[in-house]
Design an enzyme around this catalytic site. Structure first.
Site, PDB file in Angstrom:
ATOM      1  N   ASP A 135       0.832  -1.201   0.000  1.00 22.28           N
ATOM      2  CA  ASP A 135       0.000   0.000   0.000  1.00 22.28           C
ATOM      3  C   ASP A 135       0.871   1.258   0.000  1.00 22.28           C
ATOM      4  O   ASP A 135       1.874   1.326   0.712  1.00 22.28           O
ATOM      5  CB  ASP A 135      -0.869  -0.018   1.268  1.00 22.28           C
ATOM      6  N   GLU A 141       1.214  -0.698  -5.094  1.00 28.96           N
ATOM      7  CA  GLU A 141       0.166   0.301  -5.257  1.00 28.96           C
ATOM      8  C   GLU A 141       0.824   1.676  -5.286  1.00 28.96           C
ATOM      9  O   GLU A 141       1.261   2.201  -4.265  1.00 28.96           O
ATOM     10  CB  GLU A 141      -0.855   0.274  -4.119  1.00 28.96           C
TER      11      GLU A 141
END
Ligand code: GLC
Ligand code: CA
Length: 539
Positions: free
Chosen positions: A202, A244
């Site tokens: 993330d 990401e």
């Protein structure tokens, strides 16, 4: 086909344990409920599940604010439930990708609580990034600029400002501190030891801060990724890292390194181009961005998606295009959030089943590993009245019983109650029973896709169609070549493709009006209805 590169043939399904299925009637989805729905996912034909964060958290950012990396949020079950889930998924040959959220923690994390009380300059304080002035790193963009006006927040306990790229309750970890790096490695190993097959990294672009830079994509970040990958390779087989980073393709490509960083990276800029192409019935933006997205290191692959759990940003298109398409897709203020569009796929495409199917035909045939956002396979809609991005994250709609088949109790997270697109009108039970449903169409696309390695691994060659509204390309791998033709417009299309000497053998396509056949010496003639599509094998 090597098992080590399973991610190249995978079809990923993204879901939130909390909103998928509730097993104990407390109104919150849980791991036991998810286990009960694995047969559904297997029948759909996806091969890998990506789970949104399910760790201990005060849930101020739906779990992306972690207060303990190695504990489960009690609402979702126990560690034993997670282990049972992994076993049941693997028994069905479904792989599992979980979240590794290392850019930041919750401010409730014991590391942060210890840091703010620890003496300035100590290793404990330096788990996070502190400053006496909020003027530092001023070139770093504020990501949630509608919620935060600075990347610094004053902490009265520490008597200093701490750095956060997202919400103020999510302080960024300090990767210059070797103790942080070791702590993060320990978390990575903890989950790989549990048996997860991959980790979504993330917010990975923002790990380091350096004066005079945007603090994104820094060389130090790439060095850290190589270090993590080396550790992973040394200890585990067949595991993957998925980046990401909402960045242009050139910056994104760097996250593959020389094949020694991430195995996959989400192709954010493609999403904006797909929406542009759908709005204008013009393939040009798709072709342009994919031509900038080639030559990945061996074993590396894009992760493709139409929608996910976040707002979709069109800012990579430039200010004018951004504004024009925001007006098309998010005409009302309540459809906008964090500078992007806070809507699900079906409403973006005006709930037109032909357009939604056409979008899936592209998702499943463009070069990369497709990621389906839960509920999009039945055309689920969003709720514009819920806070932040919760409107995109309502419970899965299983049937039209009072709890929607999601729960036998009172849903803590509100279901979508729209008469047509909410749980009464749009649900799995109804879709299963309707032969022409989107669910059944997507299921058969996935069946067709499994027979051809070209979809996952093939090269990409665009084919001239003479019509900007029609996108055509060939995906080829070994002896397998698949021709894809997609009509982006609401007109019928009749065209000739310059593929002389080829015969096309139908694999899958829209329900009616599609015809692909050889034409004397010129190549192939193609007829497609409005929003029609076709996949055929080339011989
Ligand atoms: C990622 C997540 C998003 C979250 C943010 C902060 O962008 O996808 O949902 O809010 O990171 O963790
Ligand atoms: Ca529950």
């Amino acid at each position: 086909m090597s098992d080590d590169t399973w991610h190249q043939d995978a079809v990923i399904y993204q879901l939130h344990v909390k909103t998928f299925c509730d097993s104990n009637g407390d109104g919150i989805g849980d791991f036991r409920g998810l286990i009960g729905k694995l047969d559904y996912l297997q029948r759909l034909g996806v091969t890998c599940l990506w789970l949104l964060p399910f760790y201990e958290s005060p849930l101020c950012d739906d779990g992306y604010d972690i207060s303990h990396y190695e504990r489960i949020h009690p609402d979702y079950g126990t560690m034993a439930d997670v282990e049972a889930f992994l076993q049941e998924a693997h028994r069905r040959e479904l792989r599992v990708i979980t979240e590794l959220v290392i850019n930041h923690t919750s401010d409730q994390h014991p590391w942060f609580q210890a840091a703010r009380h620890a003496p300035a300059g100590s290793a404990k304080r330096d788990f996070y990034v502190w400053s006496d002035t909020p003027a530092r790193y001023a070139e770093a963009r504020i990501i949630f600029s509608d919620a935060e006006d600075s990347n610094w927040t004053w902490d009265p306990v520490a008597g200093a400002y701490y750095w956060h790229r997202f919400f103020r309750h999510q302080p960024d970890l300090n990767f210059d501190n070797p103790h942080v790096r070791q702590a993060v490695l320990k978390v990575m190993r903890f989950w790989l030891d549990k048996g997860v097959d991959g980790l979504r990294l993330d917010a990975i672009a923002h790990l380091y801060e350096r004066d005079g830079t945007s603090c994104d994509n820094l060389p130090e970040t790439h060095a850290l990724l190589k270090w993590m990958r080396t550790d992973m390779n040394g200890r585990y087989d067949k595991r993957v890292l998925l980046a990401e980073a909402n960045q242009p393709p050139e910056e994104l490509r760097a996250y593959f390194g020389d094949g020694d960083e991430c195995h996959m990276a989400f192709h954010f800029p493609l999403v904006a181009r797909l929406l542009a192409a759908f709005a204008d019935a013009d393939r040009t933006p798709i072709v342009e961005i994919l031509e900038r997205s080639t030559n990945l290191p061996g074993g590396c692959q894009w992760a493709l998606f139409l929608r996910n759990h976040d707002d979709v940003s069109l800012s990579s298109l430039g200010a004018r295009e951004n504004d024009r398409l925001m007006a098309v897709y998010a005409p009302e203020e309540r459809m906008r959030l964090h500078g992007g569009i806070n809507r699900r796929l079906a409403p973006l495409l005006a709930h037109d089943p032909r357009r939604i199917e056409m979008a899936h035909a592209l998702l499943l045939s463009l070069p990369g590993t497709p990621v389906i956002y839960y509920g999009d396979e039945i055309g689920m809609s969003d709720r514009l009245d819920l806070a932040d991005r919760d409107g995109l994250r309502t419970p899965m709609q299983w049937n039209d019983s009072p709890g929607g088949g999601f729960t036998s109790g009172r849903p803590i997270i509100p279901l979508n109650d729209d008469p047509e697109w909410g749980v009464n009108g749009t649900n799995v039970a109804r879709a299963v029973a309707t032969p022409s449903s989107l669910l059944n169409r997507v299921t058969s696309m996935l069946t067709a896709r499994r027979g051809h390695t070209a979809f996952g691994r093939g090269s990409l060659t665009f084919v001239e169609t003479g019509d900007r509204a029609v996108l055509s390309f060939v995906r080829a791998h070994d002896n397998d070549a698949v021709l894809v033709v997609v009509n982006l417009s609401d007109r019928t299309a009749a065209l000739e493709l310059p593929l002389p000497g080829y015969a096309a053998c139908h694999i899958a396509g829209c329900a009616s009006g599609v015809d692909v056949r050889p034409a004397a010496e010129h190549g192939l003639t193609v007829a497609l209805p409005a929003y029609g599509w076709s996949w055929s094998r080339l011989r």
